[in-house]
Design an enzyme around this catalytic site. Sequence first.
Site, short mmCIF file in Angstrom:
data_model
loop_
_atom_site.label_atom_id
_atom_site.label_comp_id
_atom_site.label_asym_id
_atom_site.label_seq_id
_atom_site.Cartn_x
_atom_site.Cartn_y
_atom_site.Cartn_z
N ASP A 17 0.79 -1.35 -0.03
CA ASP A 17 -0.09 0.02 0.05
C ASP A 17 0.99 1.32 -0.19
O ASP A 17 2.06 1.38 0.47
CB ASP A 17 -0.93 -0.15 1.23
CG ASP A 17 -2.01 -0.99 1.09
OD1 ASP A 17 -2.12 -1.78 0.50
OD2 ASP A 17 -2.73 -0.97 1.77
N ASP A 18 0.17 2.39 -0.35
CA ASP A 18 0.70 3.69 -0.11
C ASP A 18 1.54 4.22 -1.16
O ASP A 18 2.27 5.48 -1.14
CB ASP A 18 1.42 4.08 1.49
CG ASP A 18 0.22 3.74 2.27
OD1 ASP A 18 -1.01 3.56 1.97
OD2 ASP A 18 0.46 3.94 3.53
N HIS A 51 -6.10 3.27 -3.84
CA HIS A 51 -6.08 3.76 -2.14
C HIS A 51 -6.36 4.98 -1.89
O HIS A 51 -5.86 5.63 -1.18
CB HIS A 51 -4.35 3.16 -1.91
CG HIS A 51 -4.25 3.02 -0.49
ND1 HIS A 51 -5.44 2.09 0.15
CD2 HIS A 51 -3.40 3.33 0.52
CE1 HIS A 51 -4.84 2.02 1.54
NE2 HIS A 51 -3.66 2.96 1.78
N HIS A 91 -5.37 9.64 1.10
CA HIS A 91 -5.37 8.78 2.09
C HIS A 91 -5.99 9.25 3.29
O HIS A 91 -5.57 9.24 4.45
CB HIS A 91 -3.84 8.52 2.40
CG HIS A 91 -3.42 7.13 2.97
ND1 HIS A 91 -3.83 7.01 4.46
CD2 HIS A 91 -3.23 6.04 2.51
CE1 HIS A 91 -3.34 5.96 4.73
NE2 HIS A 91 -3.10 5.06 3.87
N TYR A 119 -6.49 2.58 6.01
CA TYR A 119 -6.77 2.27 7.46
C TYR A 119 -8.03 1.11 7.57
O TYR A 119 -8.49 0.59 8.37
CB TYR A 119 -7.54 3.44 8.36
CG TYR A 119 -6.74 4.50 8.24
CD1 TYR A 119 -5.55 4.78 9.09
CD2 TYR A 119 -7.04 5.51 7.40
CE1 TYR A 119 -4.83 5.97 9.00
CE2 TYR A 119 -6.40 6.87 7.14
CZ TYR A 119 -5.18 6.98 7.93
OH TYR A 119 -4.54 8.27 8.00
N HIS A 178 3.51 -2.51 3.14
CA HIS A 178 3.67 -1.08 2.69
C HIS A 178 4.86 -0.87 1.93
O HIS A 178 5.95 -1.31 2.19
CB HIS A 178 3.40 -0.12 3.59
CG HIS A 178 2.07 -0.12 4.39
ND1 HIS A 178 1.87 -0.80 5.51
CD2 HIS A 178 1.04 0.77 4.22
CE1 HIS A 178 0.44 -0.63 5.84
NE2 HIS A 178 0.21 0.40 4.95
ZN LIG Z 1 -2.45 3.17 3.45
#
Ligand SMILES: [Zn+2]
Length: 410
Positions: A135-136, A185, A189, A226, A290
């Site tokens: 992620d991210d 995503h 965020h 989250y 991540h």
């Molecule tokens: Zn995230």
Amino acid sequence: MIAKLSVLATIVAMAMAAPTSTTATTTTAAPDAATSASNSAATPILQLSSFNGQFKNQYPPPDAIAPTDTPLVKQWLAELNLTGIPNLPVVPFTDNGDPKDPSAVPADACDWTVTNCINKDLTVCPKGAWGLTYDDGPTQYSPQLYDFLDTTQQKATLFYIGGNVIQYWQSALRACEAGHQLAVHTWSHHPSTSLTNEQFIAEVKYTELAIKEVCGVTTRYFRPPYGDVDNRIRGLLDAMGYINVIWDYDTDDWQMSPGGSRTEAQVDDEFAKWIAAAPNDTTGHIVLEHELYQTTVDAAIKNLPAVQKTWKTVPVAACMNDPHPYREQNVTLATMDGNYTTGITNGSKNTTSSTTSPSSTGKGNSSTSGNRTPITAAGMSGGAMATAGQRLGSFGLTTVLLGAVFAMVL
Ligand SMILES: [Zn+2]
Ligand SMILES: *[C@@H]1O[C@H](CO)[C@@H](O)[C@H](O)[C@H]1NC(C)=O
Ligand SMILES: *[C@@H]1O[C@H](CO)[C@@H](O)[C@H](O)[C@H]1NC(C)=O
Ligand SMILES: *[C@@H]1O[C@H](CO)[C@@H](O)[C@H](O)[C@H]1NC(C)=O
Ligand SMILES: *[C@@H]1O[C@H](CO)[C@@H](O)[C@H](O)[C@H]1NC(C)=O
Ligand SMILES: *[C@@H]1O[C@H](CO)[C@@H](O)[C@H](O)[C@H]1NC(C)=O
Ligand SMILES: *[C@@H]1O[C@H](CO)[C@@H](O)[C@H](O)[C@H]1NC(C)=O
Ligand SMILES: *[C@@H]1O[C@H](CO)[C@@H](O)[C@H](O)[C@H]1NC(C)=O
């Protein structure tokens, strides 16, 4: 990305500010020098686009909630049928992050962060499979991770932040050309349930558009920041034709942020525990990792080989045997059963799989999202989900309460 607490503080500040005062600005695409430097060995296997860094559309600033008053957002809202979206409250997170006040969340919201309630969400892969997700991204650390994945021909699902796609577009282009599954995503965020319907749609669609400009494909998979999702957000995702992906294994690797509380040894121990328990697995898994920091990328690289020896490690769409994680039916990514290989099929459908096509209009409804029915059934089959108490969600589907666990994750 900013640290968790400052993100949450920002959210609270923004929740108190006028919601639609942000105006869209053109974001200058910064050169993705780190990618160029270490990208030489990567040979594209999908020639999807010839994007050169010139974004045609105007995008919101990164890290700020996407505006809802731009022509693009107005167009997206006009295209969607939001008639059946559950009317649930917008729930700002508190400034210490978790939990959002549970009493502010109605019982029928099927809110995952408050109750771990699942409703059509993907949380596990079929037994024997490991849904590999990061992620991210993209971030400055992505090239190292992608280099390593290339060395073992490993593909993953990458849940991208829209603002990061603008800045690190070269990593995004490299990832889709390598055959990784790109997914959404959100733009900035922020927790999904803290956004209005219009804000959430803008956050998803701006990210989708940025990925489309870079790679030429339209994403169909989503992971909430989250894990924050309820039936309102699920309804909006359904309307936009998205499949929602949570996880069952959480590395909590994001807590290895600079100055963070978690050590690499603790993350290693988590992997060791899961691997030791694998002989008794009743399902496969979807793991949360991540590409956010140097530490998380280091831990990902260090632990992947042992995971690869234990499970079949694949992107989430692959473990669901969905060869079309994008709307474009001429792009196929390899699935677990070998019926599909990664490539561009020249528009001709290759229909040896039972997976049905997604809605081509983007106006998914409970029928057009039909490919979610077999997918969810496959994901849940023999799953741990079936062991918990069951109740009826507001979509009329059987849902599962796993208990009140307050999971706060990036
Ligand atoms: Zn995230
Ligand atoms: C919008 O969806 C509702 C049900 O969710 C349906 O009754 C209605 O006909 C739809 N409207 C359009 C214009 O498709
Ligand atoms: C698998 O389950 C059995 C029975 O509960 C237990 O004795 C055994 O230790 C477990 N094995 C692993 C690897 O967890
Ligand atoms: C391909 O799909 C068919 C039908 O869904 C299935 O029976 C078969 O096992 C799959 N795998 C291969 C390698 O053909
Ligand atoms: C369809 O799938 C089969 C089996 O993987 C493959 O041999 C064939 O080339 C594919 N056809 C197209 C048009 O992609
Ligand atoms: C695509 O289809 C056209 C005609 O149907 C054919 O001439 C061409 O070679 C195909 N291209 C690929 C890459 O398969
Ligand atoms: C794939 O399909 C899209 C439309 O869905 C089209 O724009 C694109 O050119 C196609 N790509 C190839 C390689 O055929
Ligand atoms: C909903 O699904 C049905 C059946 O697939 C389809 O006929 C209808 O057009 C869909 N409605 C929308 C708004 O996509």
